[in-house]
Motif scaffolding. Sequence first.
Motif, short mmCIF file in Angstrom:
data_model
loop_
_atom_site.label_atom_id
_atom_site.label_comp_id
_atom_site.label_asym_id
_atom_site.label_seq_id
_atom_site.Cartn_x
_atom_site.Cartn_y
_atom_site.Cartn_z
N ARG A 1 -40.75 95.32 -0.56
CA ARG A 1 -41.75 95.52 -1.61
C ARG A 1 -43.15 95.11 -1.15
N GLY A 2 -43.26 94.60 0.09
CA GLY A 2 -44.59 94.33 0.63
C GLY A 2 -44.91 92.89 0.95
N LEU A 3 -43.94 91.97 0.92
CA LEU A 3 -44.21 90.58 1.30
C LEU A 3 -44.01 90.40 2.79
N VAL A 4 -44.94 89.69 3.41
CA VAL A 4 -44.78 89.29 4.81
C VAL A 4 -45.00 87.78 4.87
N VAL A 5 -44.02 87.08 5.42
CA VAL A 5 -44.15 85.64 5.67
C VAL A 5 -44.66 85.49 7.10
N LEU A 6 -45.69 84.68 7.28
CA LEU A 6 -46.26 84.43 8.60
C LEU A 6 -46.15 82.94 8.89
N GLY A 7 -45.42 82.59 9.95
CA GLY A 7 -45.23 81.20 10.33
C GLY A 7 -46.13 80.80 11.49
N PHE A 8 -46.85 79.70 11.29
CA PHE A 8 -47.75 79.19 12.32
C PHE A 8 -47.36 77.76 12.69
N PRO A 9 -46.61 77.58 13.78
CA PRO A 9 -46.24 76.23 14.20
C PRO A 9 -47.48 75.38 14.48
N CYS A 10 -47.39 74.12 14.12
CA CYS A 10 -48.51 73.20 14.30
C CYS A 10 -47.95 71.84 14.71
N ASN A 11 -48.59 71.23 15.69
CA ASN A 11 -48.14 69.93 16.20
C ASN A 11 -49.10 68.81 15.81
N GLN A 12 -49.91 69.02 14.77
CA GLN A 12 -50.92 68.03 14.40
C GLN A 12 -50.40 66.91 13.51
N PHE A 13 -49.18 67.02 13.03
CA PHE A 13 -48.67 66.02 12.10
C PHE A 13 -47.52 65.25 12.74
N ARG A 14 -47.85 64.09 13.28
CA ARG A 14 -46.89 63.21 13.96
C ARG A 14 -46.11 63.90 15.06
#
Length: 161
Positions: free
Chosen positions: A54-67
């Motif tokens: 129906r048009g949803l895209v989940v975009l995951g952005f790994p981040c190492n800034q939190f502990r």
Amino acid sequence: MDAFDFSATALGGEAVDLSQYRGRVLLVVNTASECVFTPQYKALERLYEEYRGRGLVVLGFPCNQFRGQEPGSEQQIGEFCEKNFGVTFPMFAKVDVNGNGAHPLFRFLKKQAPGVLGTQAIKWNFTKFLVGRDGQVVQRYAPQTGPDELRADIEKLLAEE
């Protein structure tokens, strides 16, 4: 300016122009593999599977800034997400979400949807931004807000043409 005006690097190293998602609803999440909220990957994948048609895209952005909770390489992150949570939604190379080196997309998202008391900084992993088909941020969600709690907001946006 909207969220579709940016580009990012995929886990595999290729450049991804976010304009390819223009007209879709985005759920942008800063992720980490060693966080108490890491099990949210499973619920994010469920949302993606249920609503992508129906048009949803989940975009995951790994981040190492939190502990340092995302210490792995891009290859390790991809393998972890696929093996442990069956992630098929687009995942990107590690980014910073705060500070001078923050990815431009996250600078845009934070400016459009400040956090509690108007702060722009992202406080922890799995902060979520829901972006409408027009590329504007509709809502920012705290890390502890589970993906399933976003269903009503997602459905409302998907119903809009």
